[in-house]
Write an enzyme that holds these catalytic residues in place. Structure first.
Site, PDB file in Angstrom:
ATOM      1  N   ASP A 199      10.380  10.018  44.941  1.00  0.00           N
ATOM      2  CA  ASP A 199      10.007  11.025  43.955  1.00  0.00           C
ATOM      3  C   ASP A 199      10.029  10.360  42.582  1.00  0.00           C
ATOM      4  O   ASP A 199      11.080   9.880  42.150  1.00  0.00           O
ATOM      5  CB  ASP A 199      10.988  12.206  43.992  1.00  0.00           C
ATOM      6  CG  ASP A 199      10.511  13.377  43.145  1.00  0.00           C
ATOM      7  OD1 ASP A 199       9.944  13.135  42.056  1.00  0.00           O
ATOM      8  OD2 ASP A 199      10.711  14.527  43.553  1.00  0.00           O
ATOM      9  N   ARG A 260       3.030  22.050  51.119  1.00  0.00           N
ATOM     10  CA  ARG A 260       1.666  22.514  50.871  1.00  0.00           C
ATOM     11  C   ARG A 260       0.709  21.702  51.729  1.00  0.00           C
ATOM     12  O   ARG A 260       0.829  20.480  51.839  1.00  0.00           O
ATOM     13  CB  ARG A 260       1.289  22.374  49.391  1.00  0.00           C
ATOM     14  CG  ARG A 260       1.834  23.477  48.492  1.00  0.00           C
ATOM     15  CD  ARG A 260       1.186  24.817  48.817  1.00  0.00           C
ATOM     16  NE  ARG A 260       1.628  25.900  47.964  1.00  0.00           N
ATOM     17  CZ  ARG A 260       2.636  26.719  48.236  1.00  0.00           C
ATOM     18  NH1 ARG A 260       3.337  26.526  49.348  1.00  0.00           N
ATOM     19  NH2 ARG A 260       2.949  27.706  47.433  1.00  0.00           N
ATOM     20  N   GLU A 289      -6.002  27.920  55.537  1.00  0.00           N
ATOM     21  CA  GLU A 289      -5.088  28.912  56.107  1.00  0.00           C
ATOM     22  C   GLU A 289      -5.791  30.257  56.254  1.00  0.00           C
ATOM     23  O   GLU A 289      -6.317  30.781  55.271  1.00  0.00           O
ATOM     24  CB  GLU A 289      -3.851  29.057  55.216  1.00  0.00           C
ATOM     25  CG  GLU A 289      -3.020  27.782  55.168  1.00  0.00           C
ATOM     26  CD  GLU A 289      -1.676  27.960  54.487  1.00  0.00           C
ATOM     27  OE1 GLU A 289      -1.345  29.094  54.066  1.00  0.00           O
ATOM     28  OE2 GLU A 289      -0.932  26.977  54.379  1.00  0.00           O
ATOM     29  N   HIS A 308       3.009  29.494  57.935  1.00  0.00           N
ATOM     30  CA  HIS A 308       3.462  29.494  56.536  1.00  0.00           C
ATOM     31  C   HIS A 308       4.653  30.439  56.339  1.00  0.00           C
ATOM     32  O   HIS A 308       4.614  31.379  55.529  1.00  0.00           O
ATOM     33  CB  HIS A 308       2.313  29.887  55.598  1.00  0.00           C
ATOM     34  CG  HIS A 308       2.490  29.346  54.208  1.00  0.00           C
ATOM     35  ND1 HIS A 308       1.439  28.909  53.450  1.00  0.00           N
ATOM     36  CD2 HIS A 308       3.597  29.174  53.425  1.00  0.00           C
ATOM     37  CE1 HIS A 308       1.876  28.496  52.262  1.00  0.00           C
ATOM     38  NE2 HIS A 308       3.191  28.654  52.233  1.00  0.00           N
ATOM     39  N   ALA A 310       8.065  29.242  55.929  1.00  0.00           N
ATOM     40  CA  ALA A 310       9.289  28.558  55.510  1.00  0.00           C
ATOM     41  C   ALA A 310      10.114  29.369  54.520  1.00  0.00           C
ATOM     42  O   ALA A 310      11.339  29.360  54.563  1.00  0.00           O
ATOM     43  CB  ALA A 310       8.958  27.190  54.920  1.00  0.00           C
TER      44      ALA A 310
END
Length: 350
Positions: A199, A260, A289, A308, A310
């Site tokens: 990151d 994503r 989606e 989707h 989570a």
């Protein structure tokens, strides 16, 4: 003052109104008058509306409901330039998501409308779900369940060549190390996994404090048995995991995406899974989606899929409502917002 609670079937209008009433109490300032609009998400998928992303409902619905309102609390309402131009009384849009992608920030700033968001509202839910997907993929839980439901006792799954892998001692890579990634790392370390993170916004001191190792993306991909994606989707991160980067992963590695769909280039996935380059793939998010009927990954037994989900916990909805209600309360009391997405708006007000 009038507030619009533009909720949906997850963060409902009633939940938003109750949170504001609890935040404001009996005043002063006086509790706002609240009206309600219920949008169709998640019963109907979100999508782009009028130039904003991941929205639910129509501009016409929102304009009609917002007439005379100074504040809009929402998760999915499309607050587009057209909506903002049609609602001159609007001064605050408080979005109960990690980023206000359903709001035209340029138009809001130009009109002097502050936009707030709710970072971390689903961090625990999403982190726990990522761990569940990692375990499901490593231990072939969905495939074993499907076989048994069809009346087949797959004892061969116990054979050495078919057996799963433990998290203990496994090297797991996290691409993205924000609020969700840090919780995932903490859980993984409790499993005694080794954790690498990549990151650009994380420093070595933070990684060392958390007991993880900060590395470059290529080193992470080439070193990890499991790779889990937790980055935000931007133009820089779109399709960041493509065919070339999948080829860097150890043969048979597991790839998990609960962040994503656009982070992952889906085109090379079918061949990578059939060839064994990827041992398993776990997806909660997709480039389209819902996936189309002819989706090429459908039917592969080394793919774990969910729609989707989570962030879908009751605590997430309640926490999101409290966060946006807190911003509304600060606005009513004349206090600065805590999570302002368009700080330039202060210059407009000045």
């Amino acid at each position: 003052m009038r507030v619009l609670a533009a909720g949906d079937h997850f963060v409902s209008p009633d939940l938003l109104v109750a949170a504001v009433e609890e935040e404001v109490g009996d005043g002063p300032p006086a509790p706002p008058q609240a009206s309600r609009l219920k949008l169709p998400w998640p019963v109907e998928p979100f999508g782009p509306v009028g130039g904003v992303e991941e929205a639910s409902g129509t501009e016409e619905q929102v304009v009609e409901a917002l007439r005379g309102a100074e504040v809009c609390m929402t998760q999915m309402a499309p607050v587009t330039s057209r909506v903002i131009d049609a609602c001159p009384d609007l001064r605050l849009v408080s979005v109960c998501r990690g980023g206000p992608v359903n709001v035209d920030l340029t138009a809001a700033t130009r009109a002097g409308v502050a936009v707030t968001y709710a970072p971390g509202r689903n961090a625990t839910a999403a982190a726990e779900y990522a761990i569940a997907m990692i375990l499901a993929a490593l231990r072939r839980v969905p495939a074993a369940d499907a076989e048994l439901r069809e009346g087949r006792w797959r004892g061969d799954f116990y054979a050495y060549e078919q057996a799963g892998v433990e998290l203990r001692g496994t090297t797991v890579g996290l691409v993205g190390y924000g609020a969700i990634g840090r919780i995932v790392a903490r859980i993984l370390r409790a499993f005694e996994a080794r954790v690498l993170v990549s990151d650009p916004y994380t420093d070595q001191s933070t990684a060392a404090e958390d007991g993880v190792r900060l590395v470059g993306l290529e080193e992470l991909l080439s070193s990890c048995t499991v790779v889990s994606l937790h980055a935000r989707l931007t133009e820089e991160t779109r399709n960041m995991i493509d065919g070339e980067r999948i080829a860097l992963m150890p043969r048979g590695a597991v790839l998990v995406n609960t962040a994503r769909g656009g982070l992952l280039d889906h085109a090379p996935l079918p061949e990578a899974l059939r060839s064994g380059r990827l041992g398993a793939l776990a997806l909660d998010v997709y480039d389209v989606e819902p996936p189309p009927a002819d989706w090429p990954l459908r039917g592969l037994d080394n793919v774990v899929t969910t729609p989707h989900l989570a962030g879908a916990t009751r605590q997430t909805a309640e926490r999101a409502a409290r966060i946006v209600a807190g911003e509304v309360g600060r606005y009513l009391r004349g206090e600065p917002p805590r999570h302002l997405a368009n700080p330039e708006v202060r210059e407009v007000h000045a």
